[in-house]
Design a protein around this motif. Structure first.
Motif, mmCIF file in Angstrom:
data_model
loop_
_atom_site.group_PDB
_atom_site.id
_atom_site.type_symbol
_atom_site.label_atom_id
_atom_site.label_comp_id
_atom_site.label_asym_id
_atom_site.label_seq_id
_atom_site.Cartn_x
_atom_site.Cartn_y
_atom_site.Cartn_z
ATOM 1 N N LYS A 242 62.850 79.750 -8.289
ATOM 2 C CA LYS A 242 63.614 79.672 -7.128
ATOM 3 C C LYS A 242 64.553 78.453 -7.111
ATOM 4 O O LYS A 242 63.967 77.284 -7.053
ATOM 5 C CB LYS A 242 62.754 79.621 -5.877
ATOM 6 N N THR B 85 71.363 85.424 5.253
ATOM 7 C CA THR B 85 70.153 85.136 6.033
ATOM 8 C C THR B 85 69.276 86.507 5.915
ATOM 9 O O THR B 85 69.772 87.455 5.490
ATOM 10 C CB THR B 85 70.362 84.829 7.494
ATOM 11 N N TYR B 86 68.018 86.251 6.629
ATOM 12 C CA TYR B 86 67.279 87.410 6.449
ATOM 13 C C TYR B 86 67.904 88.720 7.111
ATOM 14 O O TYR B 86 67.680 89.729 6.565
ATOM 15 C CB TYR B 86 65.993 87.178 7.454
ATOM 16 N N HIS C 268 66.695 88.329 -3.238
ATOM 17 C CA HIS C 268 66.380 86.828 -3.410
ATOM 18 C C HIS C 268 66.560 86.131 -2.120
ATOM 19 O O HIS C 268 65.776 85.157 -2.062
ATOM 20 C CB HIS C 268 67.467 86.167 -4.667
ATOM 21 N N THR D 99 63.099 86.580 -0.582
ATOM 22 C CA THR D 99 61.679 85.969 -1.243
ATOM 23 C C THR D 99 62.011 84.521 -1.696
ATOM 24 O O THR D 99 61.080 83.942 -2.333
ATOM 25 C CB THR D 99 61.697 86.705 -2.434
ATOM 26 N N SER D 100 63.244 83.920 -1.715
ATOM 27 C CA SER D 100 63.434 82.386 -1.931
ATOM 28 C C SER D 100 63.590 81.752 -0.563
ATOM 29 O O SER D 100 64.133 81.739 0.321
ATOM 30 C CB SER D 100 64.676 82.358 -2.942
ATOM 31 N N SER D 101 62.836 80.511 -1.028
ATOM 32 C CA SER D 101 63.047 79.265 0.054
ATOM 33 C C SER D 101 64.545 78.694 -0.203
ATOM 34 O O SER D 101 64.841 77.645 0.704
ATOM 35 C CB SER D 101 61.962 78.307 -0.104
ATOM 36 N N GLU D 102 65.417 79.065 -1.340
ATOM 37 C CA GLU D 102 66.564 78.292 -1.432
ATOM 38 C C GLU D 102 67.549 79.219 -1.158
ATOM 39 O O GLU D 102 67.536 80.324 -1.007
ATOM 40 C CB GLU D 102 66.617 78.059 -3.220
ATOM 41 N N PRO D 103 68.844 78.712 -0.758
ATOM 42 C CA PRO D 103 69.816 79.490 -0.336
ATOM 43 C C PRO D 103 70.597 80.426 -1.385
ATOM 44 O O PRO D 103 70.287 80.001 -2.658
ATOM 45 C CB PRO D 103 70.902 78.475 0.231
ATOM 46 N N GLY E 73 58.691 87.699 -5.920
ATOM 47 C CA GLY E 73 59.222 86.315 -5.722
ATOM 48 C C GLY E 73 58.649 85.547 -6.988
ATOM 49 O O GLY E 73 58.250 84.246 -6.670
#
Length: 535
Positions: free
Chosen positions: A310, A495-496, A401, A404-408, A306
């Motif tokens: 991001k 999503t996850y 991605h 590991t990313s906080s972005e969509p 990550g």
């Protein structure tokens, strides 16, 4: 109407007025130098900042394309003095408008060996109608953009073409306000090698703060075709010049006429081969004492940990990317008969070994069963090449991605098979599906074609692509504020535990796990082996 004048850091530019597909005016500024011409001792080196000029520079015509073979016409075009960009804007600050518009920064494809940002393929006439500023660029190609020498002290560690893209993004940061663009809202987007470039820019430490959203169409930095290696010695040998000293080698190569350099074909004729590492392309650089590296680590490690930039990320593929084989490989060489050639080089499985033979048989059995490969079952070959050259890595990248990313992260599968599918039509392909590159005519006006009729059934497909791409550039979310008759399905990000994707066809559909059975097969193949792109 008088020609528009804009003053940037290097001097004044005279542009011209053009009209979008609706007949609404916009401003065009073409052939703007974003770097010093990479000539003489600057050949193969990282780009240098642009020089100033006096008076008013004519920006009403496109600058020279980078020296290459035209991707459609197969003719030699361009010049070494080619580091130009084009800016298209709906409004200028001189019009009294104060609000800055989102910037969409286009990176063309072409396998890192051909292409340009010019309007023969990438006219801005559709995108500009959605109230964004469009920037298209040239970057060095082939040997000129991707010569890589082993000695980092020589300043040619590779990736000059990618560093050109970074320099163009820096130019945007310094100058785009003068065209009404917002330097704090820049979306990089590209297709094929341009899509891979977008992803390379996301993992490079050189690009922090230079962009804020990213769209990778049919390409990412894990695709096997997106990699080169140290290549000075092989280039010199093809030029019948022998030396073991890379300093002498560089002096020689900087003096060779560009047409002679270009005549040396370092790319294998069978370009649809994943078992061969291409000699020309991006590399992991050795650290140079004099300049920062574009990429000094394996991107796999950067992604898994990550440590990339991001930003909201949109990426995807076309249903039959593998139809590209019809454009690049003669019919008599299209079939895969030795399935060791279908084993990607980054698996590092030596040919002829028990593991190689077993893996080849697994691939053959999965796609063909007990049947012998035949052009009568051409769609099977298209699927194999779709997966092996494009989808597998895009699928993996999207998942990693998203985790590991906080972005969509938004994913798509483009299935439209219609009259605007330009590359499929050029190749004369009759089989169903969308060919590599076919989505481009739904985003750009290409001069070889007539565009589209806004009142036709096909118009909805164009309107959807334009709305999604420009909404993403504006807000980091492709969805319109309200669904309507054109876009009647909400696009859900990954999503996850859900590999969501938008199926882009005449009827829109949200789905999960696109071509998942095929991807699980490749997951098993890769799960047994450590992969790396290090030379």
């Amino acid at each position: 109407m008088a020609d528009p004048i804009v003053e940037i850091q290097q001097g004044k530019l005279r542009g011209r007025v053009d009209c979008d597909y609706r007949g609404v005016k916009f401003y065009s500024f073409q052939g703007i130098p974003y770097a010093k011409p990479p000539l003489g001792k600057l050949r193969f080196k990282a780009p240098q900042p642009p020089e100033a000029w006096s008076g008013i520079r004519d920006a009403t015509k496109e600058g020279s394309e980078c020296y290459s073979t035209h991707m459609l016409l197969n003719t030699i075009i361009g010049s070494e003095d080619c580091l130009f960009l084009n800016v298209y804007t709906p409004e200028l600050p001189s019009d009294g408008h104060q609000s800055l518009k989102p910037v969409m920064f286009w990176i063309h494809g072409g396998g890192f060996t051909t292409g340009s940002g010019n309007t023969d393929l990438y006219g801005p006439h559709y995108l500009i109608a959605e109230d964004v500023v469009v920037v298209t660029i040239n970057y060095r190609l082939g040997v000129l953009g991707f010569l890589c020498l082993d000695d980092p002290k020589l300043g040619v560690p590779g990736n000059a073409g990618l560093k050109d893209q970074v320099m163009a993004l820096k130019w945007v940061q310094k100058n785009i306000r003068d065209f009404g663009g917002d330097p704090d809202n820049v979306t990089i987007f590209g297709e094929s090698a341009g899509g891979a470039s977008v992803h390379f820019l996301m993992v490079s430490p050189m690009t922090k703060g230079l962009f804020h959203k990213a769209i990778a169409q049919s390409g990412c930095c894990l695709n096997s075709w997106a990699w080169g290696g140290v290549n000075g010695e092989i280039l010199c040998s093809r030029l019948e010049y022998s030396t073991n000293d890379e300093s002498t080698m560089l002096e020689f190569l900087q003096e060779v006429p560009v047409d002679k350099l270009h005549s040396i074909d370092l790319i294998p004729k069978d370009v649809m081969r994943v078992d061969l590492r291409r000699p020309l392309g991006p590399v992991i650089e050795k650290i140079s004492p004099d300049e920062p590296a574009f990429l000094a680590e394996d991107p796999i490690d950067i992604i898994l940990e990550g440590r990339y930039h991001k930003v909201p990320f949109l990426l995807g593929y076309l249903s039959r990317e593998g139809m590209l084989i019809e454009l690049v490989t003669p019919k008599d060489r299209q079939l895969v008969t030795d399935f060791q050639e279908a084993i990607p080089f980054n698996l590092r499985i030596p040919k002829g070994t028990v593991l190689s033979l077993e893996t080849a048989e697994k691939i053959k059995q999965y796609y063909y069963g007990d049947k012998q490969p035949s052009l009568d079952e051409i769609d099977t070959l298209y699927k194999l090449h779709t997966d092996n050259f494009f989808l597998r890595e895009l699928y993996v990248v999207a998942k990693h991605h998203a985790f590991t990313s906080s972005e969509p992260v938004y994913f798509y599968k483009f299935c439209i098979d219609g009259p605007l599918n330009m590359l499929k039509n050029i190749a004369g392909i009759k089989s169903p599906g969308a060919c590599h590159g076919d989505e481009l005519s739904y985003l750009f006006k290409a001069s070889p074609g007539d565009g589209f009729d806004p009142n036709s059934d096909e118009a909805n497909n164009v309107f959807r692509m334009l709305k999604w791409w420009t909404n993403f550039a504006k807000y980091g979310n492709p969805n319109p504020q309200q669904l309507d008759d054109v876009i009647d399905v909400h696009w859900e990000p990954i999503t996850y535990n859900k590999m969501n994707y938008m199926e882009i066809d005449y009827q829109l559909k949200m789905g999960q796990d696109p071509d998942g059975d095929r991807m699980r097969f490749w997951g098993e193949i890769y799960g047994q082996n450590k992969i790396t792109f290090k030379s």
